[in-house]
Design a protein around this motif. Sequence first.
Motif, mmCIF file in Angstrom:
data_model
loop_
_atom_site.group_PDB
_atom_site.id
_atom_site.type_symbol
_atom_site.label_atom_id
_atom_site.label_comp_id
_atom_site.label_asym_id
_atom_site.label_seq_id
_atom_site.Cartn_x
_atom_site.Cartn_y
_atom_site.Cartn_z
ATOM 1 N N LYS A 1 1.637 -2.856 -5.069
ATOM 2 C CA LYS A 1 2.871 -2.220 -4.712
ATOM 3 C C LYS A 1 3.018 -3.061 -3.354
ATOM 4 C CE LYS A 1 5.463 1.675 -2.135
ATOM 5 N NZ LYS A 1 4.963 3.111 -1.946
ATOM 6 N N GLN B 1 3.703 -7.188 -6.590
ATOM 7 C CA GLN B 1 4.926 -6.809 -6.890
ATOM 8 C C GLN B 1 6.072 -7.649 -5.875
ATOM 9 O OE1 GLN B 1 5.563 -2.466 -7.339
ATOM 10 N NE2 GLN B 1 3.812 -2.501 -8.649
ATOM 11 N N LYS C 1 2.872 -10.745 -11.703
ATOM 12 C CA LYS C 1 2.934 -9.547 -12.635
ATOM 13 C C LYS C 1 1.683 -8.791 -13.204
ATOM 14 C CE LYS C 1 5.463 -8.081 -16.812
ATOM 15 N NZ LYS C 1 6.447 -8.684 -17.773
#
Length: 360
Positions: free
Chosen positions: A194, A198, A203
């Motif tokens: 997070k 991201q 990815k």
Amino acid sequence: MRTILIILVMITTNSFAQHIKTIDGKTLSSKEIDEIIVNAMASNNLPGVSIAIINKNEIIYHKVFGVGNSKTKELVTTQDFFEGASLSKPIFAYFVMRMVEKGKIDLDKPLYQYLPHPGIAPESQEDYKLITARMVLAHQTGFPNHANNQLIKLAFKPGTDFSYSGEAYQYLAAIIGMQNGIGFKEDLNKLFQKEVTQPLQMKHTTFVWNDYLDNHKVFGHDEEGNPTQNKPVAGRWNGKTFNAFSSVHSEAFEYAKFIIAMLKREGLKESLFEEMLKEQTHFKDNNPIKLETNQTGWGLGFAQKQTKNGLMHLHTGNNHDFQAYTMFVPEQEYGIVIFTNCGNMLPFLKTISITLGNQF
């Protein structure tokens, strides 16, 4: 060492420039670099490589070569992932600085005040209370690299010398997990993704095992060139623990996005990048690393080396059957990322440096 049959494959799904500037300012064509890499792989017995080169703070070259398994001859693809080994440490340091920016941890607050360490030897109990997150990231704790389930006796008073330590990084990871109420397994990885992967559009980069790795991880290879493993195995990493010092899995294109964030100073306040990139630990003249490599010290996460092209920030990764490397020079807006699936990365790096300029 048995010679590994090199199968040339150059796969890329992105459009890149046809000419690349080396660290020394020389311009080479993409085809010339392909040939340099293939020849270096052949002379240094590398089964497979994922490599990315950064010019002007952008990925200008990314290709994969060779095989992910020397026995089956299955080719490496741009979707395949490698063990990053100690390339875990600099990207974990960036994650730590994200936590600093959010107020979850203070760089200079003694870590025992967050979470007492349960494995400190009696004679080191007082000195260990000096250890801070800054000291961990700059390898100034006096911790051994790994405790191996033994009580930790500090090698020196924290903050006074250098001692490379994955053990200290894991202590800090446990504290970050505790500060966020999530432990240091899958949930810590979710927070890392997070906060880091991201936003940087990395990815699939991960510190814990998942279905993507199950389908896309290449095999490591031993000194004889035989495939070893591409899954968590007994006696090594179990796949579930966020090992801040060693368990990151990635490949050159994704990891290069992190290096670009360092070059462009994206994702952190300017003052925190200044902390990461300035010298925190200065090597003594008799430091073995300095004597062997001419590295001069350490920032927060990256080793440092003064070169004719500017200050180089670098890190190696070594899990034996997987090795990796990255470096960047802000003054040149240049960087390189290399992931290999064997233990011959450093000779390969020295070979390509003959033409690409000093990469290490």
